[in-house]
Every structure is written in structure tokens, then in C-alpha cells.
Scaffold this motif. Structure first.
Motif, PDB file in Angstrom:
ATOM      1  N   THR A 245      19.746  14.283  -1.485  1.00 34.49           N
ATOM      2  CA  THR A 245      19.502  15.800  -0.820  1.00 34.49           C
ATOM      3  C   THR A 245      19.963  16.219  -1.576  1.00 34.49           C
ATOM      4  O   THR A 245      20.355  17.604  -1.900  1.00 34.49           O
ATOM      5  CB  THR A 245      19.373  14.518   0.917  1.00 34.49           C
TER       6      THR A 245
ATOM      7  N   ARG B 248       8.195  12.466   3.521  1.00 34.62           N
ATOM      8  CA  ARG B 248       7.765  13.398   3.685  1.00 34.62           C
ATOM      9  C   ARG B 248       6.728  13.634   4.130  1.00 34.62           C
ATOM     10  O   ARG B 248       5.177  13.464   3.493  1.00 34.62           O
ATOM     11  CB  ARG B 248       7.925  14.098   2.605  1.00 34.62           C
TER      12      ARG B 248
ATOM     13  N   TYR C 232      19.402  16.943  -5.392  1.00 40.14           N
ATOM     14  CA  TYR C 232      18.220  18.013  -4.697  1.00 40.14           C
ATOM     15  C   TYR C 232      18.661  19.066  -4.549  1.00 40.14           C
ATOM     16  O   TYR C 232      18.005  20.251  -4.961  1.00 40.14           O
ATOM     17  CB  TYR C 232      17.329  17.711  -3.790  1.00 40.14           C
TER      18      TYR C 232
ATOM     19  N   LEU D  98      12.521  23.271   0.955  1.00 39.60           N
ATOM     20  CA  LEU D  98      11.917  22.340   1.675  1.00 39.60           C
ATOM     21  C   LEU D  98      12.703  22.135   3.151  1.00 39.60           C
ATOM     22  O   LEU D  98      12.178  22.538   4.619  1.00 39.60           O
ATOM     23  CB  LEU D  98      12.757  21.154   1.211  1.00 39.60           C
TER      24      LEU D  98
ATOM     25  N   THR E 184      15.090  13.317   4.557  1.00 36.39           N
ATOM     26  CA  THR E 184      13.571  12.200   5.160  1.00 36.39           C
ATOM     27  C   THR E 184      13.281  11.346   3.224  1.00 36.39           C
ATOM     28  O   THR E 184      13.486  12.485   2.443  1.00 36.39           O
ATOM     29  CB  THR E 184      12.912  12.938   5.544  1.00 36.39           C
ATOM     30  N   ALA E 185      13.454  10.212   3.166  1.00 34.17           N
ATOM     31  CA  ALA E 185      12.585   9.942   1.727  1.00 34.17           C
ATOM     32  C   ALA E 185      11.527  10.362   1.172  1.00 34.17           C
ATOM     33  O   ALA E 185      10.760  11.062   2.561  1.00 34.17           O
ATOM     34  CB  ALA E 185      13.098   8.330   2.065  1.00 34.17           C
ATOM     35  N   PRO E 186      11.898  11.064   0.187  1.00 39.29           N
ATOM     36  CA  PRO E 186      10.942  10.889  -0.846  1.00 39.29           C
ATOM     37  C   PRO E 186       9.672  11.066  -0.579  1.00 39.29           C
ATOM     38  O   PRO E 186       8.427  11.573  -0.019  1.00 39.29           O
ATOM     39  CB  PRO E 186      11.014  11.321  -2.246  1.00 39.29           C
TER      40      PRO E 186
END
Length: 298
Positions: free
Chosen positions: A158, A238, A161, A272, A233-235
Motif C-alpha cells: 500500500t 477490493r 501504491y 481508493l 485490502t489485497a488487490p
């Protein structure tokens, strides 16, 4: 003339009374209409292993306007003075000018935008409201020290990202995250959501006491606040509602343990998190406006 406490109360009733800044260099300026304004300037230099590099440039010029500063003109003059100061010091590429200011001051925002600052971080608060029940197929449990490898992988992802949409990506993200994450996993305030035995989301929380004279009291009303730190949250998971269910559990646990409310930092530029947290009942209290590099300040 409105007092500094009165000025902040007018902007946002949740703002704590402003406190005097203990150190720094005093910057003074005069607006076009002849009003004198001032601010404190602090400088920070972070080394390669310093954890603040996760959310900060290595060189920082941070401006603290006097709390009674009001109107676009006043902030315009102060930012001009800051730019003049930066010009004397030749900042490097990994540098930033930063102003942290109440989120609801629209007149200040006009000046920040005009000078090339962007909103990279916001401190948002959520009142002590019992969350709704969220149905999920995930199993939610407290995390512990044995969960360190998977928790570190999620948190590193994260932050990487975030390096695309806010603060710059760091090659040593995992090393910078590791020590604080290890401590957090031993304090029973981190929850994991699992689906079919695989970790799909994490919510790392903590406790912060806002008491008179404390660092937290500069930003938050008095009380015992639940701090929502890393939430991931893992991709592949989501959009499934797992994040909502995990935060409903975390909010409920924190409120049951006496939280005045909860707060967190999120990146307004993150497509997000900016949507997710508003839906969870959070709203900005303070916004950090930044120019990267420092010489990008206009």
C-alpha cells in the motif's frame, strides 16, 4: 479582532485551541493592503533510515502561519516570504515546502493553490458512532507477532501504491515500516480479515491520548482517540466489502474500549482511500499542503 482560538472555532468547532510554537525562524510579510502577517518556519532533514521518509521528503521547509492569519491576501504574502527564503538555500530534488492548516479554510486554500501547493495528506476524524453491521464471508481476528510477514507485505504494497499518487516511493519501504509494525502486532490493536485461510485485509490501529500540553492536543480535541494507521485490502479482494467489514469490526472494538472517536491520515489524491474513508464517516480536520520539490513553490 477575533482571537486565534475564536478564529479556529469559527473555521471548525472540532479544532483544538491553537498553541504557541516553541521554536523556529520567524517570517514576516506585509499584504498589498498593508496588513502585517507572520509565521514560524521549521526545517527538517531526514536521513536514509528515518521512518518519516515514508510520508515526507528528505528536506522539508514547514510553515506554521500564526493562527489568527485570515484571508487569501495574508497567506499569499506568507507564501511569498517562504519562497524567498527557499531561494537562498538551494534545496535538492528530494525536498518540499509544507503547510498544515485547517481543512475548512477556503480562503487559505485559494492562496495555497495559487502558489503551486497540492493537498497530499489530510487528518480526518470520525465521531464515536457505533458502525453498521456489514455482512462478509471473511473471518476477522486479532493479528499477532506470527502475522508479521504477511502484514509487512500488505503494508509495503500500500505504501508503494501511495508512492504513485502522493508521497514518493521509497526503495527501503519494508525496512522503514518493519520496527513500528512489529511493535503494533504485539499490542492487540491490529485486525486481519481472512478468506479461505488467506489474509485479504489488514487494519493496524493504536491509541493516542490528547491531553493538555501533549503533541496530539495540537491537532485533536481532548480525549482518548483510536488511531487508524495502516489499512490495506489485497488487490484481488477490493470491491468485495471486506474493507468495510474489517473497519466496522475495528471501529466497534475501539469504541467498546472507550475511544472518544477515531482519526487517521489519508491522501486526498489517492483514488481508493479518498472515496473509502468518506463513506466510513470520516471528514478532514487538517490538510497538509505541499510543493515538491521545494523550489516548485510559486
Amino acid at each position: 479582532m477575533v482571537s486565534s482560538a475564536g478564529r479556529f472555532a469559527e473555521l471548525d468547532p472540532l479544532l483544538p485551541p491553537p498553541v504557541p510554537l516553541a521554536s523556529g525562524e520567524r517570517l514576516r510579510a506585509v499584504t498589498a493592503s498593508g496588513t502585517q502577517v507572520s509565521a514560524m518556519l521549521q526545517r527538517y532533514r531526514h536521513g536514509p533510515g528515518d521512518a518519516p521518509l515514508l510520508w515526507s521528503a528528505a528536506e522539508v521547509w514547514q510553515l506554521f502561519p500564526d493562527p489568527e492569519t485570515a484571508g487569501t491576501e495574508g497567506f499569499d504574502a506568507l507564501l511569498g516570504a517562504l519562497r524567498s527564503q527557499v531561494d537562498t538555500e538551494a534545496p535538492g530534488a528530494d525536498s518540499a515546502c509544507v503547510v498544515n492548516w485547517p481543512s475548512r479554510d477556503a480562503e487559505a486554500i485559494r492562496a495555497f493553490l495559487d502558489h503551486g501547493l497540492v493537498p497530499l495528506s489530510a487528518l480526518a476524524v470520525r465521531p464515536a458512532v457505533v458502525p453498521e453491521n456489514v455482512e462478509t464471508d471473511a473471518s476477522i481476528r486479532l493479528a499477532g507477532p506470527d502475522d508479521y510477514p504477511v502484514a509487512l507485505a500488505l503494508c509495503t504494497a500500500t505504501f508503494d501504491y501511495t508512492g504513485l499518487v502522493a508521497h514518493r516511493k521509497r526503495e527501503q519501504t519494508a525496512e522503514l515500516l518493519g520496527p513500528a509494525l512489529r511493535r503494533a502486532l504485539g499490542e492487540k490493536a491490529t485486525w486481519l480479515a481472512e478468506v479461505d485461510g488467506e489474509v485479504a485485509a489488514l487494519a493496524q490501529c493504536d491509541w493516542v491520548e490528547s491531553t493538555p500540553g501533549s503533541e496530539a492536543a495540537e491537532l485533536l480535541p481532548s480525549g482518548r482517540w483510536g488511531y487508524v494507521n495502516n489499512v490495506v485490502t489485497a488487490p484481488a479482494s477490493r470491491g468485495s466489502g471486506i474493507g468495510r467489514a474489517l473497519m466496522a469490526r475495528a471501529h466497534r472494538e475501539l469504541l467498546n474500549q472507550g475511544a472518544t472517536g477515531t482519526y487517521l491520515y489519508y491522501n486526498p489524491t489517492n483514488p481508493l482511500s479518498s472515496v473509502f474513508w468518506h463513506r466510513q464517516g470520516y471528514r478532514p480536520l487538517w490538510t497538509s499542503w505541499e510543493a515538491h520539490p521545494a523550489w516548485a513553490l510559486r
